[in-house]
Each structure stands twice: as structure tokens, then as C-alpha cells.
Design a protein around this motif. Structure first.
Motif, PDB file in Angstrom:
ATOM      1  N   ALA A  88      24.576 -55.781  12.469  1.00  0.00           N
ATOM      2  CA  ALA A  88      23.614 -54.596  12.499  1.00  0.00           C
ATOM      3  C   ALA A  88      24.632 -53.659  11.525  1.00  0.00           C
ATOM      4  O   ALA A  88      25.737 -53.457  11.969  1.00  0.00           O
ATOM      5  CB  ALA A  88      23.755 -54.008  13.790  1.00  0.00           C
ATOM      6  N   HIS A  89      24.047 -53.107  10.516  1.00  0.00           N
ATOM      7  CA  HIS A  89      24.718 -51.974   9.774  1.00  0.00           C
ATOM      8  C   HIS A  89      24.062 -50.503  10.174  1.00  0.00           C
ATOM      9  O   HIS A  89      22.948 -50.316   9.888  1.00  0.00           O
ATOM     10  CB  HIS A  89      24.101 -52.345   8.283  1.00  0.00           C
ATOM     11  CG  HIS A  89      24.609 -53.471   7.642  1.00  0.00           C
ATOM     12  ND1 HIS A  89      25.203 -53.534   6.620  1.00  0.00           N
ATOM     13  CD2 HIS A  89      24.744 -54.944   8.260  1.00  0.00           C
ATOM     14  CE1 HIS A  89      25.716 -54.920   6.276  1.00  0.00           C
ATOM     15  NE2 HIS A  89      25.269 -55.522   7.333  1.00  0.00           N
ATOM     16  N   LEU A  90      24.951 -49.763  10.737  1.00  0.00           N
ATOM     17  CA  LEU A  90      24.683 -48.684  11.464  1.00  0.00           C
ATOM     18  C   LEU A  90      24.591 -47.627  10.365  1.00  0.00           C
ATOM     19  O   LEU A  90      25.655 -47.208   9.873  1.00  0.00           O
ATOM     20  CB  LEU A  90      25.454 -48.278  12.689  1.00  0.00           C
ATOM     21  CG  LEU A  90      25.474 -49.513  13.597  1.00  0.00           C
ATOM     22  CD1 LEU A  90      26.379 -48.835  14.981  1.00  0.00           C
ATOM     23  CD2 LEU A  90      24.237 -49.785  14.127  1.00  0.00           C
ATOM     24  N   CYS A 146      24.910 -44.558  13.444  1.00  0.00           N
ATOM     25  CA  CYS A 146      26.343 -44.521  13.139  1.00  0.00           C
ATOM     26  C   CYS A 146      27.118 -43.162  13.793  1.00  0.00           C
ATOM     27  O   CYS A 146      27.945 -43.203  14.373  1.00  0.00           O
ATOM     28  CB  CYS A 146      26.344 -44.274  11.613  1.00  0.00           C
ATOM     29  SG  CYS A 146      28.164 -44.336  11.285  1.00  0.00           S
ATOM     30  N   GLU A 147      26.228 -42.209  13.752  1.00  0.00           N
ATOM     31  CA  GLU A 147      26.779 -40.844  14.492  1.00  0.00           C
ATOM     32  C   GLU A 147      27.087 -41.094  15.932  1.00  0.00           C
ATOM     33  O   GLU A 147      28.004 -40.684  16.598  1.00  0.00           O
ATOM     34  CB  GLU A 147      25.898 -40.018  14.075  1.00  0.00           C
ATOM     35  CG  GLU A 147      26.018 -39.393  12.666  1.00  0.00           C
ATOM     36  CD  GLU A 147      25.027 -38.462  12.689  1.00  0.00           C
ATOM     37  OE1 GLU A 147      24.071 -37.981  13.293  1.00  0.00           O
ATOM     38  OE2 GLU A 147      25.121 -37.689  11.360  1.00  0.00           O
ATOM     39  N   GLU A 148      26.154 -41.848  16.464  1.00  0.00           N
ATOM     40  CA  GLU A 148      26.473 -42.290  18.212  1.00  0.00           C
ATOM     41  C   GLU A 148      27.945 -42.904  18.216  1.00  0.00           C
ATOM     42  O   GLU A 148      28.402 -42.380  19.334  1.00  0.00           O
ATOM     43  CB  GLU A 148      25.332 -43.323  18.509  1.00  0.00           C
ATOM     44  CG  GLU A 148      23.816 -42.729  18.604  1.00  0.00           C
ATOM     45  CD  GLU A 148      22.819 -43.647  18.878  1.00  0.00           C
ATOM     46  OE1 GLU A 148      23.173 -44.875  18.863  1.00  0.00           O
ATOM     47  OE2 GLU A 148      21.592 -43.429  18.885  1.00  0.00           O
ATOM     48  N   ILE A 160      29.802 -50.060  10.279  1.00  0.00           N
ATOM     49  CA  ILE A 160      29.888 -48.737  10.392  1.00  0.00           C
ATOM     50  C   ILE A 160      29.826 -48.097   9.174  1.00  0.00           C
ATOM     51  O   ILE A 160      30.741 -48.287   8.277  1.00  0.00           O
ATOM     52  CB  ILE A 160      31.204 -47.879  11.442  1.00  0.00           C
ATOM     53  CG1 ILE A 160      31.177 -48.851  12.494  1.00  0.00           C
ATOM     54  CG2 ILE A 160      31.210 -46.639  11.570  1.00  0.00           C
ATOM     55  CD1 ILE A 160      30.158 -48.577  13.607  1.00  0.00           C
ATOM     56  N   ASN A 161      28.987 -47.406   8.704  1.00  0.00           N
ATOM     57  CA  ASN A 161      28.484 -46.921   7.442  1.00  0.00           C
ATOM     58  C   ASN A 161      28.622 -45.282   7.582  1.00  0.00           C
ATOM     59  O   ASN A 161      27.393 -44.794   7.517  1.00  0.00           O
ATOM     60  CB  ASN A 161      27.148 -47.260   6.906  1.00  0.00           C
ATOM     61  CG  ASN A 161      27.126 -48.819   6.676  1.00  0.00           C
ATOM     62  OD1 ASN A 161      28.131 -49.330   6.238  1.00  0.00           O
ATOM     63  ND2 ASN A 161      25.842 -49.602   6.853  1.00  0.00           N
ATOM     64  N   ALA A 162      29.829 -44.697   7.898  1.00  0.00           N
ATOM     65  CA  ALA A 162      29.768 -43.486   7.918  1.00  0.00           C
ATOM     66  C   ALA A 162      29.874 -42.355   6.803  1.00  0.00           C
ATOM     67  O   ALA A 162      30.816 -41.893   6.291  1.00  0.00           O
ATOM     68  CB  ALA A 162      30.987 -42.918   8.935  1.00  0.00           C
ATOM     69  N   THR A 163      28.896 -42.640   5.941  1.00  0.00           N
ATOM     70  CA  THR A 163      28.839 -42.180   4.609  1.00  0.00           C
ATOM     71  C   THR A 163      27.905 -41.220   4.300  1.00  0.00           C
ATOM     72  O   THR A 163      26.832 -41.239   4.841  1.00  0.00           O
ATOM     73  CB  THR A 163      29.184 -43.048   3.192  1.00  0.00           C
ATOM     74  OG1 THR A 163      27.662 -43.906   3.582  1.00  0.00           O
ATOM     75  CG2 THR A 163      30.254 -43.906   3.473  1.00  0.00           C
TER      76      THR A 163
END
Length: 194
Positions: free
Chosen positions: A86-88, A93-95, A118-121
Motif C-alpha cells: 500500500a502506497h499511502l 499518509c497524513e493519518e 509512506i509518501n509524505a511529499t
């Protein structure tokens, strides 16, 4: 599909490259889950990456939950041999990063996903963390709490100039071995030591 490779550090030995998995990211409703299952049977090193971003669900590369549930049911009915990641992105991702919420992560685990990226971009519509070094420790703590509380999932963190401030704090927590929830114990096994 975006293709990504997973290599172990032992991969760089004199004997050659040791490939753990090859990922194909962007599996969506345009693809038959049965075809993905057939490919997985013949090529067990394939990992199917599913992008989760609610505001784009149902558009190319972003599967609907109904399709994901169908994919996972086929996987479970045939022995669970498919590798699913799973790519969030976006609010999913914010969750994890902003809230430390494990609810969706537990759902993914129940469905049969083994890995979470985790894709926090900014490109993945996660704008709150960009340049917010003041909250880096809080974000890292939230991420570590998720890793600790859902140990059945392997986590990948998209590391680049946008996310380095979170990663650096995450490593400090991992090295210390403590979270707000207590000792990270076995969860630290999923954290690379190099």
C-alpha cells in the motif's frame, strides 16, 4: 506502472545481485485482479503497489476500495501468495504522519497487504509536513507509533529532501528505543540499521 526494486544489503556481494521483489505501482480498476494473481503465481517476486489517495480514488493509478477488496479476496482465496504493498498518499499518509492513526493500517493488514510505503511529499498531496521542521519530532513519533502498533506490516519511508527532517527524528527515536507508547521492542526489527 512505476517499477521499483527491493534489494537487501547482502545484494551487493561479490556473488551478484539478490533481488527481494520487483514492484509494479499503480495497479487500479483498469486491470483484472485475476490477471495480477496469475502473474504472481508465475513470478512470485512481483509486488503489486496500490496507491491510496482518497481524492483521486477511481482515477488512473488510484484503485477504488471495491477493486482493492476484490483483489484481496482473490489473493486470500488462492492462499495469499500475492505480494501487496500500500502506497499511502494525501490524507491516507497524513493519518499516519500527522495523527499517528493506525485504523487504515490495520485494515490493510487484515486485507493481506504486507508492506506500506509512506509518501509524505508535496507531489503526493501531503503539504502540511513540507518545511515544517518545528513538528518533525511529532511526525516521527506518530510514524514510530504506527510502526510499533502494527508490527505485521513492513514500512517504507519515501526519503528525499522534503522528508529528511522527519526521517532524522525517526532514527533518533529508533536509536533510543522508546516511544510515547513504551519500548519499541520487536518493531525496531523493521528499521534498517544502515
Amino acid at each position: 506502472y512505476l517499477i521499483y526494486l527491493f534489494l537487501t544489503m547482502s545484494s551487493f556481494s561479490k556473488r551478484g545481485l539478490n533481488l527481494r521483489a520487483m514492484g509494479f505501482c499503480g495497479a487500479d480498476d483498469s486491470v483484472s485482479p485475476e490477471h495480477l494473481q496469475l502473474l504472481s503465481i508465475h513470478y512470485p517476486w512481483i509486488e503489486w503497489g496500490v496507491l491510496f489517495r482518497p481524492d483521486l480514488e477511481g482515477t488512473p493509478r488510484y484503485a477504488t476500495m471495491a477493486w482493492v477488496e476484490q483483489l484481496c479476496k482473490i489473493n486470500q482465496d488462492t492462499g495469499g501468495s500475492m505480494r501487496l504493498a500500500a502506497h499511502l498518499c494525501g490524507s491516507r499518509c497524513e493519518e499516519v504522519v500527522l495523527q499517528g492513526d493506525t485504523t487504515f493500517l490495520r485494515t490493510l493488514s487484515t486485507l493481506g497487504f504486507g508492506r506500506v510505503q509512506i509518501n509524505a511529499t508535496k507531489a503526493n498531496n501531503v503539504n502540511a509536513v513540507q518545511g515544517d521542521a518545528n513538528n518533525s519530532m511529532s511526525y516521527a513519533q506518530n510514524l514510530m507509533n504506527c510502526v510499533t502498533n502494527v508490527p505485521e506490516l513492513e514500512f517504507i519511508f519515501q526519503l528525499n529532501t522534503e522528508t529528511t527532517h522527519i526521517w532524522n527524528e525517526f532514527i533518533k527515536i529508533a536509536e533510543n528505543g522508546k516511544t510515547e507508547a513504551g519500548d519499541i521492542g520487536e518493531a525496531s526489527a523493521g528499521i534498517p540499521s544502515n
